[in-house]
Design an enzyme around this catalytic site. Structure first.
Site, PDB file in Angstrom:
ATOM      1  N   HIS A 115       0.848  -1.203   0.000  1.00 47.51           N
ATOM      2  CA  HIS A 115       0.000   0.000   0.000  1.00 47.51           C
ATOM      3  C   HIS A 115       0.877   1.243   0.000  1.00 47.51           C
ATOM      4  O   HIS A 115       0.658   2.171  -0.791  1.00 47.51           O
ATOM      5  CB  HIS A 115      -0.926  -0.026   1.217  1.00 47.51           C
ATOM      6  CG  HIS A 115      -1.583   1.291   1.523  1.00 47.51           C
ATOM      7  ND1 HIS A 115      -2.622   1.793   0.775  1.00 47.51           N
ATOM      8  CD2 HIS A 115      -1.343   2.212   2.481  1.00 47.51           C
ATOM      9  CE1 HIS A 115      -2.993   2.968   1.264  1.00 47.51           C
ATOM     10  NE2 HIS A 115      -2.228   3.253   2.306  1.00 47.51           N
TER      11      HIS A 115
ATOM     12  N   ASP B 192       7.021  22.677 -25.545  1.00 49.16           N
ATOM     13  CA  ASP B 192       6.981  21.308 -25.033  1.00 49.16           C
ATOM     14  C   ASP B 192       8.058  21.196 -23.959  1.00 49.16           C
ATOM     15  O   ASP B 192       8.679  22.195 -23.595  1.00 49.16           O
ATOM     16  CB  ASP B 192       7.247  20.304 -26.185  1.00 49.16           C
ATOM     17  CG  ASP B 192       6.663  18.923 -25.884  1.00 49.16           C
ATOM     18  OD1 ASP B 192       6.976  18.375 -24.807  1.00 49.16           O
ATOM     19  OD2 ASP B 192       5.881  18.407 -26.703  1.00 49.16           O
TER      20      ASP B 192
ATOM     21  N   TRP C 181       7.482  -0.628   3.912  1.00 45.58           N
ATOM     22  CA  TRP C 181       8.041   0.048   2.719  1.00 45.58           C
ATOM     23  C   TRP C 181       9.422   0.601   3.018  1.00 45.58           C
ATOM     24  O   TRP C 181      10.193   0.876   2.100  1.00 45.58           O
ATOM     25  CB  TRP C 181       7.104   1.162   2.244  1.00 45.58           C
ATOM     26  CG  TRP C 181       7.254   2.467   2.971  1.00 45.58           C
ATOM     27  CD1 TRP C 181       6.711   2.774   4.179  1.00 45.58           C
ATOM     28  CD2 TRP C 181       7.994   3.616   2.547  1.00 45.58           C
ATOM     29  NE1 TRP C 181       7.065   4.050   4.534  1.00 45.58           N
ATOM     30  CE2 TRP C 181       7.849   4.604   3.551  1.00 45.58           C
ATOM     31  CE3 TRP C 181       8.749   3.937   1.417  1.00 45.58           C
ATOM     32  CZ2 TRP C 181       8.443   5.871   3.471  1.00 45.58           C
ATOM     33  CZ3 TRP C 181       9.345   5.201   1.347  1.00 45.58           C
ATOM     34  CH2 TRP C 181       9.193   6.148   2.362  1.00 45.58           C
TER      35      TRP C 181
ATOM     36  N   SER D  62      12.969   6.393 -13.242  1.00 50.55           N
ATOM     37  CA  SER D  62      11.895   7.189 -13.845  1.00 50.55           C
ATOM     38  C   SER D  62      11.818   8.571 -13.210  1.00 50.55           C
ATOM     39  O   SER D  62      11.719   9.584 -13.908  1.00 50.55           O
ATOM     40  CB  SER D  62      10.576   6.431 -13.688  1.00 50.55           C
ATOM     41  OG  SER D  62       9.496   7.299 -13.843  1.00 50.55           O
ATOM     42  N   SER D  63      11.892   8.609 -11.877  1.00 48.88           N
ATOM     43  CA  SER D  63      11.784   9.901 -11.189  1.00 48.88           C
ATOM     44  C   SER D  63      12.949  10.813 -11.524  1.00 48.88           C
ATOM     45  O   SER D  63      12.773  12.015 -11.716  1.00 48.88           O
ATOM     46  CB  SER D  63      11.773   9.705  -9.672  1.00 48.88           C
ATOM     47  OG  SER D  63      10.698   8.925  -9.307  1.00 48.88           O
TER      48      SER D  63
ATOM     49  N   HIS E  67      13.527  11.495   4.078  1.00 53.47           N
ATOM     50  CA  HIS E  67      12.923  12.754   4.478  1.00 53.47           C
ATOM     51  C   HIS E  67      12.774  13.743   3.328  1.00 53.47           C
ATOM     52  O   HIS E  67      11.700  14.309   3.150  1.00 53.47           O
ATOM     53  CB  HIS E  67      13.548  13.396   5.716  1.00 53.47           C
ATOM     54  CG  HIS E  67      12.537  14.335   6.305  1.00 53.47           C
ATOM     55  ND1 HIS E  67      11.458  13.890   7.027  1.00 53.47           N
ATOM     56  CD2 HIS E  67      12.334  15.648   6.140  1.00 53.47           C
ATOM     57  CE1 HIS E  67      10.671  14.912   7.307  1.00 53.47           C
ATOM     58  NE2 HIS E  67      11.175  15.988   6.784  1.00 53.47           N
TER      59      HIS E  67
ATOM     60  N   GLU F 298      12.228  12.859   0.450  1.00 53.56           N
ATOM     61  CA  GLU F 298      11.097  12.240  -0.243  1.00 53.56           C
ATOM     62  C   GLU F 298       9.767  12.775   0.282  1.00 53.56           C
ATOM     63  O   GLU F 298       8.834  13.021  -0.485  1.00 53.56           O
ATOM     64  CB  GLU F 298      11.158  10.716  -0.092  1.00 53.56           C
ATOM     65  CG  GLU F 298       9.936   9.952  -0.578  1.00 53.56           C
ATOM     66  CD  GLU F 298       9.758   9.965  -2.095  1.00 53.56           C
ATOM     67  OE1 GLU F 298      10.741  10.247  -2.801  1.00 53.56           O
ATOM     68  OE2 GLU F 298       8.633   9.719  -2.549  1.00 53.56           O
TER      69      GLU F 298
ATOM     70  N   TYR G 161       9.151  15.681   1.313  1.00 55.59           N
ATOM     71  CA  TYR G 161       8.901  16.999   0.714  1.00 55.59           C
ATOM     72  C   TYR G 161       8.719  16.918  -0.784  1.00 55.59           C
ATOM     73  O   TYR G 161       8.060  17.774  -1.381  1.00 55.59           O
ATOM     74  CB  TYR G 161       9.985  17.995   1.141  1.00 55.59           C
ATOM     75  CG  TYR G 161       9.836  18.251   2.621  1.00 55.59           C
ATOM     76  CD1 TYR G 161       8.752  18.990   3.071  1.00 55.59           C
ATOM     77  CD2 TYR G 161      10.667  17.661   3.552  1.00 55.59           C
ATOM     78  CE1 TYR G 161       8.527  19.156   4.420  1.00 55.59           C
ATOM     79  CE2 TYR G 161      10.454  17.826   4.904  1.00 55.59           C
ATOM     80  CZ  TYR G 161       9.383  18.574   5.334  1.00 55.59           C
ATOM     81  OH  TYR G 161       9.159  18.719   6.659  1.00 55.59           O
TER      82      TYR G 161
ATOM     83  N   SER H  86      -1.064  27.323  -3.863  1.00 53.92           N
ATOM     84  CA  SER H  86      -0.706  28.734  -4.067  1.00 53.92           C
ATOM     85  C   SER H  86      -1.222  29.268  -5.395  1.00 53.92           C
ATOM     86  O   SER H  86      -1.220  30.475  -5.617  1.00 53.92           O
ATOM     87  CB  SER H  86       0.816  28.905  -4.025  1.00 53.92           C
ATOM     88  OG  SER H  86       1.325  28.420  -2.813  1.00 53.92           O
TER      89      SER H  86
ATOM     90  N   HIS I  41      15.007  12.040  12.637  1.00 55.75           N
ATOM     91  CA  HIS I  41      13.800  12.093  13.483  1.00 55.75           C
ATOM     92  C   HIS I  41      12.847  10.943  13.183  1.00 55.75           C
ATOM     93  O   HIS I  41      11.875  10.744  13.896  1.00 55.75           O
ATOM     94  CB  HIS I  41      13.097  13.459  13.391  1.00 55.75           C
ATOM     95  CG  HIS I  41      12.435  13.754  12.087  1.00 55.75           C
ATOM     96  ND1 HIS I  41      12.422  15.002  11.541  1.00 55.75           N
ATOM     97  CD2 HIS I  41      11.731  12.978  11.233  1.00 55.75           C
ATOM     98  CE1 HIS I  41      11.747  14.987  10.393  1.00 55.75           C
ATOM     99  NE2 HIS I  41      11.318  13.764  10.193  1.00 55.75           N
ATOM    100  N   HIS I  42      13.129  10.172  12.111  1.00 57.51           N
ATOM    101  CA  HIS I  42      12.325   8.974  11.851  1.00 57.51           C
ATOM    102  C   HIS I  42      12.809   7.795  12.688  1.00 57.51           C
ATOM    103  O   HIS I  42      12.222   6.714  12.625  1.00 57.51           O
ATOM    104  CB  HIS I  42      12.409   8.598  10.371  1.00 57.51           C
ATOM    105  CG  HIS I  42      11.810   9.630   9.474  1.00 57.51           C
ATOM    106  ND1 HIS I  42      10.477   9.619   9.127  1.00 57.51           N
ATOM    107  CD2 HIS I  42      12.345  10.715   8.864  1.00 57.51           C
ATOM    108  CE1 HIS I  42      10.225  10.653   8.325  1.00 57.51           C
ATOM    109  NE2 HIS I  42      11.336  11.333   8.161  1.00 57.51           N
TER     110      HIS I  42
ATOM    111  N   THR J  95       7.076  26.336   7.165  1.00 56.69           N
ATOM    112  CA  THR J  95       5.756  25.772   6.885  1.00 56.69           C
ATOM    113  C   THR J  95       4.675  26.700   7.417  1.00 56.69           C
ATOM    114  O   THR J  95       3.660  26.941   6.756  1.00 56.69           O
ATOM    115  CB  THR J  95       5.622  24.378   7.514  1.00 56.69           C
ATOM    116  OG1 THR J  95       6.813  23.650   7.241  1.00 56.69           O
ATOM    117  CG2 THR J  95       4.439  23.630   6.942  1.00 56.69           C
TER     118      THR J  95
ATOM    119  N   LYS K 275       4.104  29.625   5.151  1.00 59.78           N
ATOM    120  CA  LYS K 275       3.249  29.279   4.009  1.00 59.78           C
ATOM    121  C   LYS K 275       1.779  29.317   4.401  1.00 59.78           C
ATOM    122  O   LYS K 275       0.944  29.912   3.709  1.00 59.78           O
ATOM    123  CB  LYS K 275       3.608  27.896   3.480  1.00 59.78           C
ATOM    124  CG  LYS K 275       4.869  27.919   2.668  1.00 59.78           C
ATOM    125  CD  LYS K 275       5.171  26.557   2.102  1.00 59.78           C
ATOM    126  CE  LYS K 275       6.218  26.669   1.030  1.00 59.78           C
ATOM    127  NZ  LYS K 275       5.748  27.339  -0.184  1.00 59.78           N
TER     128      LYS K 275
ATOM    129  N   ARG L 141       1.641   0.534  15.346  1.00 66.58           N
ATOM    130  CA  ARG L 141       1.253   0.436  13.940  1.00 66.58           C
ATOM    131  C   ARG L 141       1.692  -0.916  13.392  1.00 66.58           C
ATOM    132  O   ARG L 141       2.408  -1.671  14.039  1.00 66.58           O
ATOM    133  CB  ARG L 141       1.893   1.578  13.147  1.00 66.58           C
ATOM    134  CG  ARG L 141       3.389   1.562  13.169  1.00 66.58           C
ATOM    135  CD  ARG L 141       3.984   2.807  12.560  1.00 66.58           C
ATOM    136  NE  ARG L 141       3.899   2.775  11.101  1.00 66.58           N
ATOM    137  CZ  ARG L 141       4.795   3.361  10.282  1.00 66.58           C
ATOM    138  NH1 ARG L 141       5.819   4.026  10.795  1.00 66.58           N
ATOM    139  NH2 ARG L 141       4.678   3.295   8.996  1.00 66.58           N
TER     140      ARG L 141
END
Lengths: 286, 539
Positions: free
Chosen positions: B78, B107, B143, B170-171, B254, B256, B258, B269, B303-304, B329, B332, B451
């Site tokens: 998932h 293009d 994951w 790809s990315s 991390h 990732e 963002y 915006s 922090h993860h 943040t 914003k 979890r």
């Protein structure tokens, strides 16, 4: 758990939706919030949690209040004409500095609590906790006591796929083990956590922390339990198929009861030694 | 290349092949953008079905439907499908469609690379999804692929690693293309500080991708050699270090986070000023705040993993650095609120989703701030509190803004308005059900539910049942989203859209007719500050 006794889930849903409208007291026994726990550190964490939650709620009320006010007051359908201003360095500096000061207000107590937690010196006793797929092994380094702790058989039967056993009929479903970890109250206990296969995490919420159990690492933590009682927790790091089925149960006893328990365990160990019936796994851990 | 030659080539290109060959060989940014978006929608439903399996099993205590191993593979897949299959391709799809139109280009800069970067994805996900049917089942170690657990994966393991490599390739290709396009193909006069924020946030995202994806590729390659070639990078018994994997993974992971949310900031915006009929407040500070977030994203990874047992100094550094993210943040969020303030607002579906985003993403931001506080994180870590947190930022954050963007730009893409009533119904159904789904998970986490567990103590039963009901309702609500899109794209119903589509819309993309022509700007447009959303900020 008043509601868990009812059999019909739909009645429960109806009740729940009714109760969702009521705040606070009505939901007290639903396990809404962090618990205070039974150690000085867990109380500190609880206070810290309430502080940052409170700050977030206040900031949230202000920000969301402004959004809802704008949404209502500045609608085109209400005849609002759009202003065209779009810059103000003063305001930008203001809403950079104010959050910064709020953050400092949070960082100070957080740092104090962290320093308290990381100070594992002057412990009265040491217990080594080793995680395995899917059980815990406890070693009392001062007394030579050691044993495995696995999911209790009643829970284990009920948790099998389509077992037909209603978990509500099993006492402490999934939170009961065969051998409890027994500790004294009022003593600073140092916990050394490690693992024998994959990474696990040892977590008893009432102690206020969790710590990863990692193969090749020995992590240090500590707890000083103030209230006698039984405290339950679970493995908190995904460790494979039965990650959800390796709970932790801690019995905190008074000094006398604990001493009696140690004597009993030592006698049992000597008896086992004499009979040369030490479990192979226990020997491997020496 | 001379003007005449360009024209000649365009005429030639307009006669593209038809049928499947058109889509296989296309180098057109709109075709490729459409394929990315359709792919993303399909993956959203595949990943969503996996979430339904998870919520069905968690509906009541006890194991009713799936065994724990399959449950773990569902949570793992998932996440991978939603992150790499649904959200990231959606951003690239929007970038493909909109960036050339927003900067006045014909293009993308690298059209063949563009085709390739899309067509890698179906292969990557065929590899990944096929693992569910393999002996030993799909990857079930989460994951995050932490060793040693992930090394216990069965035949699925090499497929998982290569699928991740493909997604990463790809990315990176997509990111290179976007950077090349924005830096080389802006119309004359379209200076960097006139770019729409969506373009800005995407450039920053592209740099994050280029910097972080190779780190992930390295990490999973080390896993591969640990498993098959006798290395011991992450094995303590062989002199390696399992925690090192977590450091490397989250050094990718991390940024990732963002990558998944910065383009959302850009979209919101764009939408809020349009429907508030008022210029975005603090354009320059929005650009700087995005850059600040991107910089901070590289120094907060640990922090993860606060509970792995880091030294006190490390914990304090990562706590303070993480808390700092709240500042840009916050800037914003305050800027969005200031944009709405004294505007003249209407609430078409894109605006509803955008305002919903601001509120619900902020809730995710609050729980994120709480998680940054290390002593409290020792309690929150790896509980449902974390699950609630990242679903608030990713579902009501990233996904809500993707939906906002689809409603906002669909008339520009197809030339027809979607069904506004159904759109609003979709918004309200989604918003109500998503909160029933995720808000109780905060309580579950605080009450002590870890979890990634398939079964739980009866004390957690009530909130799990509420959460599951919300989950099923949220899942069903998304069928309405698919229907609204099909209705416009295939049944071609709905009013014809004007070039401007929305009364308050400003920017080059709204000067093109709706539907937008196959080639966006064959000749560079004259940049007139009045028609740009941010044309007047540098005066």
């Amino acid at each position: 758990m008043t509601f868990s006794k009812q059999k019909n889930p739909w009645r429960k849903i109806a009740l729940m939706s009714a109760i969702l409208g009521l705040p606070g007291a009505a939901m007290a026994d639903w396990g809404l919030n962090l618990t205070k726990g039974v150690t000085p550190y867990s109380n500190t964490v609880y206070d810290l949690h309430m502080l940052i939650l409170g700050v977030c709620v206040v900031v949230g009320i202000v920000v969301f209040g402004l959004i809802f006010y704008s949404v209502i007051a500045f609608r085109k359908s209400a005849g609002a004409k759009a202003a065209q201003w779009h810059e103000s360095t003063k305001v930008e500096i203001l809403w950079t500095l104010v959050p910064f000061l709020i953050l400092i207000g949070m960082a100070v107590p957080a740092t104090h609590a962290l320093i308290m937690m990381e100070n594992v010196s002057n412990a009265d006793m040491t217990i080594k906790v080793t995680g395995y797929q899917w059980k815990w092994h406890y070693q009392y380094l001062d007394d030579g006591i050691n044993f495995f702790s696995t999911l209790e058989s009643g829970s284990n039967m009920a948790r099998q796929l389509k077992s037909g056993v209603d978990p509500k009929t099993v006492p402490n479903y999934l939170l009961e083990v065969d051998n409890h970890l027994v500790v004294p109250v009022g003593k600073k206990i140092r916990f050394l956590t490690t693992a024998g296969d994959v990474i696990h995490a040892w977590w008893v919420p009432a102690l206020g922390w969790k710590r990863d159990a990692i193969p090749g690492y020995i992590n240090e933590s500590w707890a000083e339990i103030q209230t006698p009682g039984t405290y339950r927790g679970q493995c908190a790091e995904l460790c494979g198929k039965d990650h959800g089925f390796m709970p932790i149960v801690v019995d905190a006893l008074s000094a006398e009861d604990y001493a009696a328990w140690v004597t009993k365990m030592k006698a049992a160990t000597q008896h086992a030694d004499a009979g040369a019936a030490v479990p192979a796994a226990a020997v491997a851990q020496q | 290349m001379s003007e005449a030659a360009t024209h000649h080539e365009h005429d030639h290109h307009d006669h593209h092949p038809s049928g499947i060959t058109r889509w296989l060989t296309t180098t057109n940014h709109k075709d490729i953008g459409s394929m990315y978006l359709i792919f993303s929608l399909i993956m959203f439903f595949i990943g969503g079905s996996m979430a339904m399996v998870i919520r069905a099993e968690l509906f009541q205590p006890g194991l009713q439907f799936v065994d724990p191993q399959f449950f773990n593979s569902m949570t793992t897949m998932h996440a991978l499908v939603m992150i790499f299959g649904a959200v990231m391709p959606a951003w690239t799809g929007f970038a493909n469609w909109m960036i050339p139109m927003m900067i006045g280009a014909p293009d993308m800069a690298l059209p063949r690379l563009n085709n390739w970067s899309f067509w890698i994805l179906p292969f990557a996900f065929t590899l990944l999804l096929s693992t569910v049917f393999m002996p030993g089942g799909g990857p079930a170690g989460g994951w995050t692929m932490y060793p040693p657990l992930v090394l216990q994966t069965g035949q699925a393991f090499p497929f998982l690693i290569f699928a991740v490599h493909f997604m990463g390739a790809s990315s990176i290709a997509g990111a290179i293309n976007i950077i090349a396009t924005v830096f080389n193909m802006r119309a004359p006069g379209m200076t960097l500080m006139k770019l729409p924020l969506f373009v800005w946030t995407w450039i920053i995202t592209a740099f994050l991708l280029i910097a972080s994806i190779p780190v992930l590729a390295g990490a999973v390659t080390m896993l591969l050699t640990d498993k098959f070639f006798g290395t011991a990078f992450f094995s303590a018994a062989g002199g390696g270090d399992p925690v090192m994997f977590q450091h490397i993974f989250w050094f990718f992971g991390h940024p990732e986070v963002y990558i998944l949310i910065l383009p959302a900031f850009g979209i919101v915006s764009a939408i809020i000023p349009t429907f508030a009929r008022k210029p975005l407040f603090g354009y320059a500070s929005m650009v700087y705040a995005s850059a600040a977030i991107a910089f901070l994203s590289f120094i907060v990874w640990a922090h993860h993993m606060f509970t792995v047992g880091m030294p006190l100094g490390g914990l304090i550094f990562f706590m303070y650095a993480t808390m700092l993210i709240a500042i840009p943040t916050g800037v914003k969020v305050f800027n969005w609120v200031a944009t709405m303030w004294r505007g003249s607002m209407t609430f078409e579906t894109p605006m509803l989703f955008a305002v919903g985003f601001v509120i619900l993403f902020t809730i995710g931001g609050f729980s994120g701030l709480m998680l940054a506080i290390v002593p409290a994180d020792f309690q929150y870590h790896d509980t449902y509190f974390v699950v609630a947190h990242f679903h608030y930022v990713l579902v009501t954050g990233a996904i809500f803004s993707i939906m906002a963007a689809v409603y906002y730009w669909l008339p520009k893409w197809t030339g027809r308005m979607y069904n506004e009533t159904l759109g609003k119904v979709h918004f309200w159904l989604s918003t109500i059900t998503v909160n029933i789904l995720f808000f109780p998970q905060h309580f579950l986490g605080l009450a002590g539910m870890p979890r990634r567990i398939p079964d739980y103590n009866v004390a957690f039963a009530d909130f799990n049942m509420i959460s599951s009901i919300g989950g099923f309702a949220f899942g069903i609500s998304q069928l309405l989203f698919a229907w609204i899109i099909i209705d416009v794209c295939f049944f071609k119903r709905g009013q014809k859209a004007s070039a401007g589509v929305w009364e308050g819309a400003r920017g080059l993309e709204w000067t093109l007719p709706s539907p937008a022509p196959y080639h966006s700007f064959s000749t560079p447009p004259k940049i007139d500050d009045k028609m740009l959303a941010h044309g007047d900020v540098t005066h």
